[in-house]
Design an enzyme around this catalytic site. Structure first.
Site, PDB file in Angstrom:
ATOM      1  N   ARG A  38     -11.586   2.818 -20.737  1.00 25.16           N
ATOM      2  CA  ARG A  38     -12.205   2.715 -19.399  1.00 25.16           C
ATOM      3  C   ARG A  38     -12.635   1.276 -19.115  1.00 25.16           C
ATOM      4  NH1 ARG A  38     -17.263   3.258 -18.372  1.00 25.16           N
ATOM      5  NH2 ARG A  38     -17.724   4.705 -20.064  1.00 25.16           N
ATOM      6  N   ASP A  92      -2.828  -3.387   3.137  1.00 21.19           N
ATOM      7  CA  ASP A  92      -2.129  -2.343   2.390  1.00 21.19           C
ATOM      8  C   ASP A  92      -0.636  -2.611   2.579  1.00 21.19           C
ATOM      9  OD1 ASP A  92      -0.791  -0.035   1.581  1.00 21.19           O
ATOM     10  OD2 ASP A  92      -2.371   1.320   2.266  1.00 21.19           O
TER      11      ASP A  92
HETATM   12  C1  LIG Z   1       0.566   6.822  -0.253  1.00 24.43           C
HETATM   13  C2  LIG Z   1      -0.193   5.791   0.453  1.00 24.43           C
HETATM   14  C3  LIG Z   1      -1.530   5.534   0.126  1.00 24.43           C
HETATM   15  C4  LIG Z   1      -2.288   6.356  -0.887  1.00 24.43           C
HETATM   16  O1  LIG Z   1      -1.798   6.193  -2.163  1.00 24.43           O
HETATM   17  P1  LIG Z   1      -1.917   7.320  -3.329  1.00 24.43           P
HETATM   18  O2  LIG Z   1      -1.298   6.649  -4.492  1.00 24.43           O
HETATM   19  O3  LIG Z   1      -1.207   8.538  -2.855  1.00 24.43           O
HETATM   20  O4  LIG Z   1      -3.379   7.589  -3.514  1.00 24.43           O
HETATM   21  C5  LIG Z   1      -2.169   4.501   0.791  1.00 24.43           C
HETATM   22  N1  LIG Z   1      -1.540   3.774   1.739  1.00 24.43           N
HETATM   23  C6  LIG Z   1      -0.263   3.999   2.079  1.00 24.43           C
HETATM   24  C7  LIG Z   1       0.371   3.153   3.127  1.00 24.43           C
HETATM   25  C8  LIG Z   1       0.461   5.013   1.464  1.00 24.43           C
HETATM   26  O5  LIG Z   1       1.718   5.246   1.815  1.00 24.43           O
END
Ligand SMILES: *Cc1c(COP(=O)(O)O)cnc(C)c1O
Length: 397
Positions: A60, A186
């Protein structure tokens, strides 16, 4: 008196025999999976230093396989450091929490972005009593809105889900920074291979590694990259909150990452081919692919993406409601109707009932996500086989 040890019992041997590799200078061509949750040291000083995070002692705190994955992602991002998490959502949550927001502070996020992110931010905003403002980041007015709102945190998606809008990140970064906001991007849809968002103004580059980075849909994970000063607090929080990525998942994700550049080149070429073929079908009313000259953000995508426009294609079946869209999914024979992306297999999804499921009908309408919208994550199968399957299923919808 005897210094001879008595023959060890099987109980003891079974636990202690075979626990240390012989001395060796061999470097395995692929790293081992370090499943040990805890390590021990011959020297108590070494243990003491390890508990400060200077060596591996407890997964962890610091895990061998997650450290290797972090090194690889940071290298691809051109970042000083990266921190991996148990999922993309855990990474998003950690980044939100790390801002130390006060009641009344403002957070901006994409109106046309990932539905679960919107739901998570709503929940965190309620808990921390901060204001949430959803903007279409690809619209020119987004920068003025950001300057007027004076948010503390701005989240953008490098390519939105599912409409594949590509915001002008350098412009958004200038607006965010002019009012002192932190910009988190993101980049899940483009991957660090096609777009290094840190070089375009992002303070933190985030990905769900579950998608393109892993590429084989066999491990969930998330990662955030940036300067050491920004990533270290996320790691420190992870030690306490426990949102770590386990050794098997880290190992699988790193193995997937090895081929990310060649996969993204191939996914991009296949997606462009599929998008062009979809356009020829009379029952397909709209095809969205940032690599097509008629995509609204084609010019921005050309500037910001390098080496391809990604593997995502969206399209609308003329006049289709939910029923016709569901019939289309069931008529697929090669492509898989599955609510994810970034796999070597082509994955097809009805946007309104899957990725945008967590949005209210009003939010979906505002985002421009109708019942006829289908999202395709184009795989590595023969692109003509993919296009043939999509087109025959449209014909039977
Ligand atoms: C899938 C996704 C997430 C979340 O990710 P997980 O690994 O499923 O928790 C966040 N942002 C975007 C753009 C995604 O496609």
């Amino acid at each position: 008196m005897s210094s001879e040890r008595k023959p060890a019992s099987a109980l003891t041997l079974a636990i202690h025999a075979g626990s240390r590799l012989p001395e060796s200078s061999a470097v395995p061509i692929t790293p081992a999976v370090h499943t040990a949750a805890v390590s021990w040291f011959d020297s108590a000083d070494a243990l003491d230093a390890a508990l400060d995070g200077k060596d591996f002692v407890y997964t962890r705190i610091r895990g061998e396989n997650s450290v290797l994955l972090e090194e690889a992602v940071a290298a691809l991002e051109g970042a000083e450091a990266a921190a991996v998490f148990g999922s993309g959502m855990a990474a998003l949550r950690s980044v939100f929490d790390a801002q130390g927001l006060a009641p009344g502070d403002r957070v901006v996020l994409p109106a046309d972005g990932y539905g679960a992110t919107r739901a998570l931010f709503k929940r965190l905003a309620e808990q921390q009593r901060v204001e949430l403002h959803a903007l279409k980041m690809s619209e020119p007015s987004a920068t003025e809105r950001i300057t007027a709102l004076r948010p503390r945190l701005v989240l953008a998606e490098s390519m939105t889900n599912p409409l594949l809008a590509v915001p002008d990140l350098p412009a958004i970064a200038r607006a965010a920074h002019s009012v002192g906001a932190v910009l988190v991007v993101d980049g899940t849809f483009t991957s660090p291979v096609l777009q290094q968002t840190l070089s375009q103004g992002a303070d933190l580059a985030l990905h769900s590694t579950t998608k393109w980075i892993n590429g084989h849909s066999d491990a969930t994970g998330g990662v955030v990259s940036g300067t050491r000063a920004r990533v270290d607090p996320l790691r420190a929080a992870r030690v306490l909150e426990g949102a770590l990525l386990g050794p098997f998942e880290s190992w699988l994700t790193l193995r997937g990452l090895r081929t990310l550049p060649v996969r993204m080149a191939a996914h991009s070429a296949h997606a462009l081919h599929v998008a062009r073929r979809l356009r020829e079908h009379p029952r397909i009313s709209r095809v969205l692919y940032p690599g097509l000259p008629d995509h609204p953000d084609h010019a921005t995508a050309r500037t910001l993406l390098k080496g391809g426009f990604g593997g995502m294609v969206a399209f609308e079946i003329a006049g289709a409601g939910r029923q016709e869209s569901f019939r289309f999914l069931e008529a697929l024979e090669l492509c898989r109707p599955a609510p994810s992306l970034g796999d070597v297999t082509t994955l097809v999804m009805h946007a309104a009932s899957a990725s945008a499921r967590r949005l209210t009908p009003e939010e979906r309408a505002a985002a421009g996500i109708g019942e006829a919208l289908i999202r395709v994550s184009v795989g590595l199968e023969d692109p003509d086989d993919i296009a043939d399957d999509l087109l025959q299923a449209v014909g039977r919808s």
